[in-house]
Design a protein around this motif. Structure first.
Motif, PDB file in Angstrom:
ATOM      1  N   ALA A 169       0.820  -1.215   0.000  1.00 44.80           N
ATOM      2  CA  ALA A 169       0.000   0.000   0.000  1.00 44.80           C
ATOM      3  C   ALA A 169       0.849   1.257   0.000  1.00 44.80           C
ATOM      4  N   ASN A 170       1.990   1.249   0.741  1.00 47.15           N
ATOM      5  CA  ASN A 170       2.802   2.470   0.824  1.00 47.15           C
ATOM      6  C   ASN A 170       3.428   2.828  -0.524  1.00 47.15           C
ATOM      7  N   MET A 171       3.757   1.817  -1.352  1.00 45.40           N
ATOM      8  CA  MET A 171       4.316   2.099  -2.674  1.00 45.40           C
ATOM      9  C   MET A 171       3.271   2.720  -3.583  1.00 45.40           C
ATOM     10  N   PHE A 178       8.606   8.183  -5.988  1.00 47.20           N
ATOM     11  CA  PHE A 178       9.037   6.796  -5.826  1.00 47.20           C
ATOM     12  C   PHE A 178      10.325   6.667  -5.029  1.00 47.20           C
ATOM     13  N   ILE A 179      11.154   7.691  -5.025  1.00 46.73           N
ATOM     14  CA  ILE A 179      12.422   7.588  -4.330  1.00 46.73           C
ATOM     15  C   ILE A 179      12.213   7.460  -2.822  1.00 46.73           C
ATOM     16  N   LYS A 180      11.010   7.807  -2.326  1.00 43.35           N
ATOM     17  CA  LYS A 180      10.712   7.685  -0.899  1.00 43.35           C
ATOM     18  C   LYS A 180      10.225   6.291  -0.529  1.00 43.35           C
ATOM     19  N   SER A 181      10.123   5.409  -1.532  1.00 41.00           N
ATOM     20  CA  SER A 181       9.598   4.074  -1.245  1.00 41.00           C
ATOM     21  C   SER A 181      10.690   3.113  -0.802  1.00 41.00           C
ATOM     22  N   ILE A 182      11.761   3.663  -0.208  1.00 39.72           N
ATOM     23  CA  ILE A 182      12.858   2.830   0.269  1.00 39.72           C
ATOM     24  C   ILE A 182      12.353   1.925   1.386  1.00 39.72           C
ATOM     25  N   ASN A 183      12.696   0.642   1.268  1.00 45.47           N
ATOM     26  CA  ASN A 183      12.288  -0.324   2.282  1.00 45.47           C
ATOM     27  C   ASN A 183      13.449  -1.284   2.484  1.00 45.47           C
ATOM     28  N   HIS A 184      14.203  -1.072   3.566  1.00 47.49           N
ATOM     29  CA  HIS A 184      15.400  -1.877   3.780  1.00 47.49           C
ATOM     30  C   HIS A 184      15.062  -3.334   4.098  1.00 47.49           C
ATOM     31  N   SER A 185      13.876  -3.594   4.581  1.00 45.92           N
ATOM     32  CA  SER A 185      13.503  -4.977   4.897  1.00 45.92           C
ATOM     33  C   SER A 185      13.297  -5.806   3.642  1.00 45.92           C
ATOM     34  N   THR A 186      12.930  -5.153   2.523  1.00 47.80           N
ATOM     35  CA  THR A 186      12.711  -5.884   1.274  1.00 47.80           C
ATOM     36  C   THR A 186      13.839  -5.650   0.277  1.00 47.80           C
ATOM     37  N   GLY A 187      14.722  -4.704   0.576  1.00 51.45           N
ATOM     38  CA  GLY A 187      15.801  -4.398  -0.355  1.00 51.45           C
ATOM     39  C   GLY A 187      15.390  -3.410  -1.426  1.00 51.45           C
ATOM     40  N   LEU A 215      -0.438  -0.456  -9.697  1.00 48.61           N
ATOM     41  CA  LEU A 215      -1.768  -0.814  -9.208  1.00 48.61           C
ATOM     42  C   LEU A 215      -1.823  -2.313  -8.996  1.00 48.61           C
ATOM     43  N   ASN A 216      -2.837  -2.750  -8.293  1.00 52.54           N
ATOM     44  CA  ASN A 216      -3.048  -4.172  -8.042  1.00 52.54           C
ATOM     45  C   ASN A 216      -4.333  -4.633  -8.706  1.00 52.54           C
ATOM     46  N   ASN A 217      -4.296  -5.823  -9.285  1.00 49.99           N
ATOM     47  CA  ASN A 217      -5.480  -6.403  -9.906  1.00 49.99           C
ATOM     48  C   ASN A 217      -6.479  -6.780  -8.814  1.00 49.99           C
ATOM     49  N   PRO A 218      -7.691  -6.212  -8.830  1.00 52.61           N
ATOM     50  CA  PRO A 218      -8.654  -6.487  -7.758  1.00 52.61           C
ATOM     51  C   PRO A 218      -9.115  -7.945  -7.722  1.00 52.61           C
ATOM     52  N   GLU A 219      -8.968  -8.657  -8.830  1.00 53.54           N
ATOM     53  CA  GLU A 219      -9.403 -10.051  -8.872  1.00 53.54           C
ATOM     54  C   GLU A 219      -8.311 -11.011  -8.420  1.00 53.54           C
ATOM     55  N   THR A 220      -7.089 -10.840  -8.961  1.00 54.24           N
ATOM     56  CA  THR A 220      -6.009 -11.767  -8.621  1.00 54.24           C
ATOM     57  C   THR A 220      -5.123 -11.256  -7.492  1.00 54.24           C
ATOM     58  N   GLN A 221      -5.214  -9.958  -7.186  1.00 55.63           N
ATOM     59  CA  GLN A 221      -4.381  -9.284  -6.185  1.00 55.63           C
ATOM     60  C   GLN A 221      -2.937  -9.120  -6.634  1.00 55.63           C
ATOM     61  N   GLY A 222      -2.620  -9.566  -7.851  1.00 57.32           N
ATOM     62  CA  GLY A 222      -1.270  -9.412  -8.363  1.00 57.32           C
ATOM     63  C   GLY A 222      -0.959  -7.970  -8.710  1.00 57.32           C
ATOM     64  N   GLY A 223       0.335  -7.659  -8.797  1.00 53.81           N
ATOM     65  CA  GLY A 223       0.757  -6.305  -9.101  1.00 53.81           C
ATOM     66  C   GLY A 223       0.769  -6.032 -10.595  1.00 53.81           C
ATOM     67  N   ILE A 224       0.490  -4.791 -10.957  1.00 51.95           N
ATOM     68  CA  ILE A 224       0.534  -4.358 -12.357  1.00 51.95           C
ATOM     69  C   ILE A 224       1.398  -3.101 -12.439  1.00 51.95           C
TER      70      ILE A 224
END
Length: 231
Positions: A169-171, A178-187, A215-224
């Motif tokens: 959700a934060n991304m 986008f440069i603020k989407s740094i997440n050291h736990s995920t790399g 965005l995320n697909n509302p049916e599969t929940q996968g990322g787009i």
């Protein structure tokens, strides 16, 4: 003040030169890895997984170096833009082919869906660098399938969809920076998305700039990952 600017520029040039040298060395290393895999084929699943790790991580590092060089050239106004008409089906097949060796050991299918005879005006090398980075991440997070699609909607739209857990959700909430989407736990550093956004905006027509969207697909929940290029 001018001395400080000169020193900053010189330091940036030194870093860019070092990155360029690293990229050349990495290209030799990647070629050697490919040759070793050809000469000594995998004997079992564990070998295939290790080969896939070597291919994936070297590809990921290469993408990061390409992005760093690209950003330096953007800031110093040295990044040329070579706009030509390109067939989207051929273009996406070329990108997918590069990642088949990484997808196959993980039993990941890369499907391509393109509108008939679809063509678009864009810099093939710059857009390819964006697609390659996103494909590499998609292979890391998807479960079994990646869909590369292209269609016309007030310009060319390229989607890369996976069937993983989707974007956090934060991304999605921080898409304007986008440069603020740094997440050291995920790399995640946000560098790839920032670079993609800059490349998209370089493509401009009639006062309209290209853009990217998560965005995320509302049916599969996968990322787009969506790249929009103006007419």
């Amino acid at each position: 003040m001018s001395d400080n600017k000169s020193q900053n520029l010189d330091f940036a040039m030194v870093l860019a030169s070092a990155v360029h040298d690293m990229k050349n060395s990495l290209a030799i290393l990647m070629s050697a890895i490919t040759e070793l895999e050809r000469k000594y084929p995998a004997k079992d699943d564990d070998d295939r997984k290790q080969h896939a790790v070597l291919q994936y991580e070297s590809s990921r590092l290469n993408s990061a170096l390409v992005q760093l060089l690209g950003l330096y050239k953007l800031k110093s106004q040295q990044l040329p833009l070579n706009i030509n008409y390109n067939n989207l089906e051929d273009f996406l097949h070329d990108q997918a082919a590069q990642y088949e060796p990484l997808a196959r050991p993980k039993s990941i299918l890369i499907d391509i869906e393109v509108e008939d005879e679809l063509e678009g005006c864009f810099d093939v090398d710059l857009v390819a660098s964006v697609i390659n980075n996103v494909l590499g991440n998609a292979i890391r997070y998807t479960q079994s399938r990646i869909i590369l699609s292209a269609y016309y909607e007030d310009g060319i739209v390229i989607d890369i969809e996976d069937d993983g857990r989707g974007y956090p959700a934060n991304m999605i909430e921080q898409q304007e920076n986008f440069i603020k989407s740094i997440n050291h736990s995920t790399g995640s550093t946000g560098l790839g998305l920032y670079f993609a956004g800059q490349i998209a905006r370089l493509h401009e027509s009639g006062g309209v700039q290209g853009s990217i969207q998560l965005l995320n697909n509302p049916e599969t929940q996968g990322g787009i990952f969506r790249l929009k290029l103006p007419e």
